[in-house]
Design a protein around this motif. Structure first.
Motif, short mmCIF file in Angstrom:
data_model
loop_
_atom_site.label_atom_id
_atom_site.label_comp_id
_atom_site.label_asym_id
_atom_site.label_seq_id
_atom_site.Cartn_x
_atom_site.Cartn_y
_atom_site.Cartn_z
N TYR A 167 41.01 40.55 31.40
CA TYR A 167 40.73 40.41 32.83
C TYR A 167 39.97 41.60 33.39
N ARG A 168 40.23 42.80 32.87
CA ARG A 168 39.49 43.95 33.40
C ARG A 168 38.23 44.23 32.60
N ASN A 169 38.37 44.33 31.24
CA ASN A 169 37.17 44.69 30.47
C ASN A 169 36.18 43.54 30.35
N THR A 170 36.66 42.35 29.95
CA THR A 170 35.71 41.25 29.72
C THR A 170 35.22 40.66 31.04
N GLY A 185 35.59 42.05 34.02
CA GLY A 185 35.16 43.12 34.93
C GLY A 185 35.88 43.11 36.28
N LEU A 186 37.12 42.61 36.31
CA LEU A 186 37.86 42.58 37.59
C LEU A 186 38.55 43.91 37.83
N ASN A 187 38.82 44.21 39.11
CA ASN A 187 39.61 45.41 39.38
C ASN A 187 41.09 45.09 39.18
N GLU A 188 41.95 46.10 39.32
CA GLU A 188 43.34 45.93 38.94
C GLU A 188 44.02 44.79 39.70
N ILE A 189 43.77 44.74 41.01
CA ILE A 189 44.45 43.72 41.82
C ILE A 189 43.89 42.33 41.52
N ALA A 215 42.54 41.38 38.81
CA ALA A 215 42.96 41.01 37.45
C ALA A 215 44.36 40.39 37.50
N LYS A 216 45.26 41.01 38.26
CA LYS A 216 46.64 40.49 38.33
C LYS A 216 46.65 39.11 38.98
N VAL A 217 45.86 38.94 40.02
CA VAL A 217 45.84 37.64 40.72
C VAL A 217 45.33 36.56 39.76
N LYS A 218 44.24 36.87 39.06
CA LYS A 218 43.65 35.87 38.15
C LYS A 218 44.60 35.60 36.99
N PHE A 219 45.24 36.65 36.51
CA PHE A 219 46.21 36.47 35.41
C PHE A 219 47.31 35.50 35.86
#
Ligand SMILES: C[S@@+](CC[C@H](N)C(=O)[O-])C[C@H]1O[C@@H](n2cnc3c(N)ncnc32)[C@H](O)[C@@H]1O
Length: 497
Positions: free
Chosen positions: A308-311, A313-317, A319-323
């Motif tokens: 979610y972050r590296n591939t 390119g999302l920020n921390e928040i 990334a968590k929402v998408k996860f």
């Protein structure tokens, strides 16, 4: 939606995974060894137990009853092999028999959930492989045995009296002969197929010029022996500190060969999530199951960081929402009721212990395996400070978990334990809400001020509800699970006894 289950794969498979619903299964079960697998955090002496052999803790008598009486119909396909293994092993090696019984019922369930076009890969050690293959032949049918893949690697070895044991076996079975198989290729002129001076070893004198050209252009269809994949401890950037972690290149090859984009991949012993991380990257749907909380926590973190972050390119928040949109995690308490079930309504010591582990990991700590008398310590964590010379130092702090009634005496006892261990602060985790006298007692205790000028309470009370709401005290904790870098197995020979 991808699914991550925390629990025993036997129960999860039976209760949650439908018949004929999975395209590809890969499993890498633990062996029947007596050793514990430990994880070492960041070079610290701190160790947290990752998993013990769950098999030896189980009684195979229950499983035998299930197979031959309670659910004789469902497990009729393994009656003969269990009978035969019992005759062979019951006196000489009952614990191996118990292991194989436990594996057999799981293999039946894994076969059930596989689609007709599906493939099954079982990764094992040469010591266990021949026994497991007998079971696989019974459940899948000998005609559906496709390959024994031999994965060879090198790493430092110690044995003076044997050839170094440096290969694993991966059995590949299919459910029918209508299976998915995408041919994989290997560079034809790679070092393994040519001698140093460039002479072709495997095809010398027999290969046609046209085929040679084809191989050189596209690669050569891969054999069932793989020597071009490094073990994880040699792939620095992949290392998560989880013992027995498998390399992504290995799973990439298996997932590419046995499934297509959009297919469902299942790993019922998913460890730190190599299969699910690769499945995610290769655009497969996936299901992961593991019996330890640490594993589920690591997988969540691994996916957040790697995908979610590296591939993406999302920020921390983000990334968590998408996860949370993409992945459902089952079995980790989402509400107080779930936590209570884990903590108090269960008869199983293992489950109760998992509750403690869950609570401790959730606040950023490490579970402390008790040996002998109760020391009043359930877990610990480190906070960062500097010494007089402004050099960084870590201070060990303690965690206590209570799932029953709590009162002011518990707080005083915990403070005494902190004194005894020389710990500046502690976290007191409780299922019940704290009473006013407990809070007053903490208010009277001296505070601790770090050299960096942060003032900390002596004891922080965290309720289970706080953990569920992610409402945690803001402490300078070194979150150890994210930083786990170095793994050490007590014994790096994969033996079963
Ligand atoms: C050898 S490790 C798998 C490592 C994994 N292939 C990886 O790359 O990280 C085996 C895993 O099986 C899990 N396990 C053992 N018994 C289990 C059970 N009954 N149900 C689910 N998981 C189990 C252990 O917790 C451990 O994480």
């Amino acid at each position: 939606m991808n699914k991550l289950y925390y629990g025993d794969n036997f129960d999860i498979l039976r209760n949650h995974i439908e018949d004929n619903s999975v395209d590809l299964i890969y499993i890498d079960p633990p062996f029947n060894s007596k050793r514990n697998y430990n994880i070492i955090y960041d070079g610290a002496s701190a160790q947290a137990e990752v998993f013990k052999d769950t098999w030896s803790l189980r009684s195979w008598q229950d499983e035998k009853r299930l197979i031959f009486f309670d659910e004789a119909q469902r497990y009729s396909g393994i009656h003969n092999i269990i009978d035969a293994l019992e005759k062979l092993l019951i006196n000489s090696n009952p614990s191996l028999f118990g292991y194989l019984v436990n594996m057999a019922i799981r293999i039946v369930e894994l076969h059930r959930v596989l689609k007709d076009t599906g493939s099954f890969y079982l990764h094992c050690d040469p010591v266990a492989s021949h026994y497991l293959k007998l079971i696989l032949d019974e459940v899948f049918g000998i005609r559906n045995f496709r390959n024994e893949i031999v994965w060879c690697y090198t790493s430092p070895g110690h044995s003076k009296r044997d050839f170094q044991r440096k290969h694993d076996s991966i059995f590949r079975y299919t459910k029918s002969d209508r299976y998915i198989f995408n041919q994989q290729y290997i560079a034809y002129k790679s070092g393994i197929h040519v001698k140093e001076e460039g002479e072709v070893l495997a095809y010398k004198g027999t290969i046609k010029e046209s085929q040679k050209q084809e191989y050189e252009a596209r690669g050569k269809p891969l054999e069932d022996w793989w020597v071009d994949i490094y073990p994880t401890d040699r792939v620095r950037k992949e290392r998560l500190g989880y013992p027995t972690q498998k390399p992504e290149a290995l799973l990439e090859r298996i997932i590419n060969a046995g499934s297509n984009e959009g297919d469902v991949v299942l790993d019922a012993f998913c460890g730190c999530g190599t299969t699910v991380a690769v499945a995610q990257r290769l655009k497969r749907k996936w299901v992961g199951i593991d019996i330890t909380f640490l594993s589920i926590d690591l997988i969540r973190q691994r996916l957040l960081d790697e995908f979610y972050r590296n591939t993406l390119g999302l920020n921390e928040i983000e990334a968590k929402v998408k996860f949370d949109e993409d992945v459902t995690i089952f079995g980790i308490p989402r509400d107080l009721e779930g936590a209570k079930q884990l903590a108090v309504q269960t008869k199983s010591d293992r489950v109760r212990k998992e509750f403690e582990k869950w609570a401790i990991f959730s606040v950023g700590g490490v579970y402390f395996e008790k040996k002998g008398a109760d020391t009043g310590i359930d877990g610990y964590f480190y906070i960062q400070d500097v010494d007089q010379n402004r050099k960084l130092k870590k201070l060990k702090c303690l965690i206590q978990v209570k799932s029953g009634k709590v009162g002011v005496r518990d707080i005083r006892d915990f403070s005494y334990t902190l004194d005894r261990e020389g710990s500046p602060i502690g976290i007191f985790i409780t299922l019940e809400n704290p009473t006013k006298p407990m809070l007053d007692e903490i208010g009277k205790m001296p505070q601790y001020t770090t050299q960096l000028g942060k003032t900390l309470q002596r004891i922080y009370i965290v309720t289970i509800q706080d953990i569920i709401d992610d409402d945690l005290p803001n402490l300078p904790i070194q979150r150890i699970t994210k930083r786990a870098q170095r793994a050490k197995m007590e014994n790096n020979q994969n033996t079963m006894f």
